[in-house]
Write an enzyme that holds these catalytic residues in place. Structure first.
Site, PDB file in Angstrom:
ATOM      1  N   ASP A 189      -5.028   0.601   4.685  1.00 47.88           N
ATOM      2  CA  ASP A 189      -5.583   1.476   3.645  1.00 47.88           C
ATOM      3  C   ASP A 189      -5.314   2.951   3.942  1.00 47.88           C
ATOM      4  OD1 ASP A 189      -6.781  -0.935   2.673  1.00 47.88           O
ATOM      5  OD2 ASP A 189      -8.413  -0.631   4.097  1.00 47.88           O
TER       6      ASP A 189
ATOM      7  N   GLU B 256      -9.258  -1.242  -7.355  1.00 52.72           N
ATOM      8  CA  GLU B 256      -9.954  -0.698  -6.188  1.00 52.72           C
ATOM      9  C   GLU B 256      -9.121   0.436  -5.598  1.00 52.72           C
ATOM     10  OE1 GLU B 256     -10.248  -3.932  -3.420  1.00 52.72           O
ATOM     11  OE2 GLU B 256      -8.094  -4.315  -3.439  1.00 52.72           O
TER      12      GLU B 256
END
Length: 520
Positions: A33, A202
């Site tokens: 991420d 997301e």
């Protein structure tokens, strides 16, 4: 032949091809991420660290290809008592890194607590303690924006259905410019359920560009999804959307969330992750441009590139995050993280080289997944050989130490003092659904209480274990091939540990020397 002491090591895994081009991934291990920002001529990247400590790794580059690890922004997870034991899928999820008002800022969502931030005047700190900006269950992937045109500040975040029952939505807030609190109750600014075919929206990253508010956010799940872009003239919407990066006919499955950065030369680039099983989420670098309609185009007309020219930036020497370590004075390098908040006395400093770990007494010595005192680093994403020397200095029956490949299933090789009072070479594994490990090979004598331990990691993260106990036979294979497995959100880890059965008194130590990872 002696090996010179190191705490970092040569960049054996660099993505720089040396001819003005690079090969993806630029970070070939689990830097999950990622988010990136530029300050002057320097680029900085952070990534998820979940329940490991220290957390929030900080990487530095001057060309977006060659990266080094320079520190961590979070020394301990909070509340400290909640992370005294491993919580591998909790903690720090999908941080956002920004530079504002002469300070670095990192925001992230802890799915069980809410949105936190830390900040610092320099990338190496000192960083503030975590500050809770928004409390709540399921708040993840938080990203701030300070609007230089209006002076207003904003925050966007996603939702984890596992905690909140909500997913596929992005919620936006006005934020106090000091980054400490929110100014409203929040509003859903993008509802993925209203976009045909979109699911699991997301990982939003929030920007201001060309008079628009931009949200770069992935959808479609990490292994099969795509990267989307949303834009609106007003922060609270309405937003229009496009898919700007998807797998196409490449082998880069689910090109997923990351960050956009503009270089001092005016070029645009996008760093994102790709899920690669036991290797975790590796990081790719994509060229980026803006088309005539004002939308970003990433990669090769919307599909990931494998080899590409490097950014038009001053040449840099090859570099990669450190892996090797001689542990000078008993200290370990920045590449290592504990599987939970550390306690004093797990590792002791001394006058020589080598990592001296205390054989920590525990009721959980039969299952490494439950131990907080495992010192880990990321599994290399390409074939490699891992080697370390171990000496066991414990007279305690059952005390042991070793080198592990750790995940939902695990395997380790090392030394243990047996009921007969002698030290044995042991090799064990823990299956996915088992709560107790088993022998992977028959124990054999280690008369000097020393061993060279080796793991050869081949294609598909298949691991072959071997050892040399100093009996003149050299390295001998041990057990069957073990296929490394990831945790729920985390790639497999390499680990060093020392344990002893529960009881009273000091149980001795184990010393690891000359930890090396070399390409195979």
């Amino acid at each position: 032949m002696s090996t010179p002491p190191v705490t970092g090591g040569a960049p054996a895994f660099t993505a720089d091809l040396g001819d003005g081009t690079y090969r993806n991934p630029v970070l070939g291990a689990d830097w999950s991420d990622p988010d990136v920002c530029r300050v002057g001529d320097d680029y900085y990247l952070t990534a998820s660290s979940f329940g490991r400590a220290p957390g929030l790794p900080l990487l530095h580059s001057r060309d977006l290809v060659n990266w080094t690890l320079v520190g961590h922004a979070l020394q301990r997870l909070e509340p400290a008592a909640g992370f005294r034991v491993p919580r591998h899928d909790c903690g720090v999820w999908a941080p956002a890194l920004r530079y504002h008002d002469d300070r670095f800022w990192i925001f992230w969502g802890d799915p069980d607590q809410g949105v936190f931030q830390v900040n610092a005047p320099e990338i190496r700190g000192p960083w503030t303690r975590p500050h809770l900006v928004k409390a709540g269950k399921g708040l993840i992937d938080a990203c701030p924006l300070w609007d230089g045109e209006t002076g207003e500040a904003y925050l966007v975040h996603a939702w984890a259905r596992s905690r909140s029952g909500i997913k596929n939505r992005l919620t936006g807030h006005r934020m106090h410019p000091d980054g400490t609190s929110l100014l409203d109750e929040g509003k859903v600014i993008v509802d993925g359920d209203r976009i045909p075919g979109w699911f699991t929206l997301e990982g939003p990253k929030l920007y201001r560009h060309d008079g628009w508010f931009w949200i770069l956010a992935p959808a479609g799940s990490v292994e099969t999804g795509w990267q989307g872009a949303f834009r609106s003239r007003d922060f609270f919407g309405p937003y229009e959307e496009r898919i700007v990066l998807e797998q196409g006919d490449t082998d880069v499955n689910g090109p997923h969330q990351g960050g956009w950065v503009r270089t001092q030369a005016g070029e645009d680039w996008f760093l994102h992750f790709q899920q690669r099983g036991a290797y975790g989420r590796v990081v790719h670098l994509q060229p980026m441009r803006w088309n005539r309609d004002g939308w970003p185009v990433m990669g090769d007309e919307g599909t990931p590139v494998t080899v590409h020219r490097k950014p038009a930036l001053p040449p840099q020497p090859p570099a990669a995050p450190a892996t090797d370590d001689d542990f000078p004075g008993g200290r370990f390098g920045r590449q290592w993280q504990w599987t939970a908040n550390p306690e004093d006395g797990w590792a002791t400093q001394h006058s020589g080289d080598g990592l001296r770990l205390t054989c920590v007494r525990t009721d959980d010595a039969h299952d490494l997944r439950k131990l907080p005192n495992v010192l880990t680093q990321r599994l290399p994403g390409t074939p490699a050989t891992v080697q370390v020397e171990l000496r066991l200095d414990s007279e305690e029956e059952g005390a042991g130490a070793g080198l592990a490949v750790l995940g939902d299933a695990y395997s380790w090789i090392g030394l243990q003092r047996g009921p007969d009072g002698n030290v044995h070479l042991v090799h064990r594994f823990g299956e996915l659904v088992a709560d107790r490990e088993r022998d992977a090979a028959h124990p054999r004598p280690a008369p000097e209480a020393r061993a060279l331990l080796r793991i050869e990691i081949g294609a598909g993260a298949r691991c072959r274990f071997s050892c040399d106990v100093g009996d003149g036979r050299g390295f001998q294979p041990s057990g069957q091939v073990f296929a490394a497995t990831p945790w729920r959100w985390v790639g497999a880890l390499l680990g060093l540990f020392a344990v002893a059965p529960a009881g009273g008194g000091h149980a001795g130590t184990a010393t690891f020397t000359q930890f090396r990872i070399t390409p195979s």
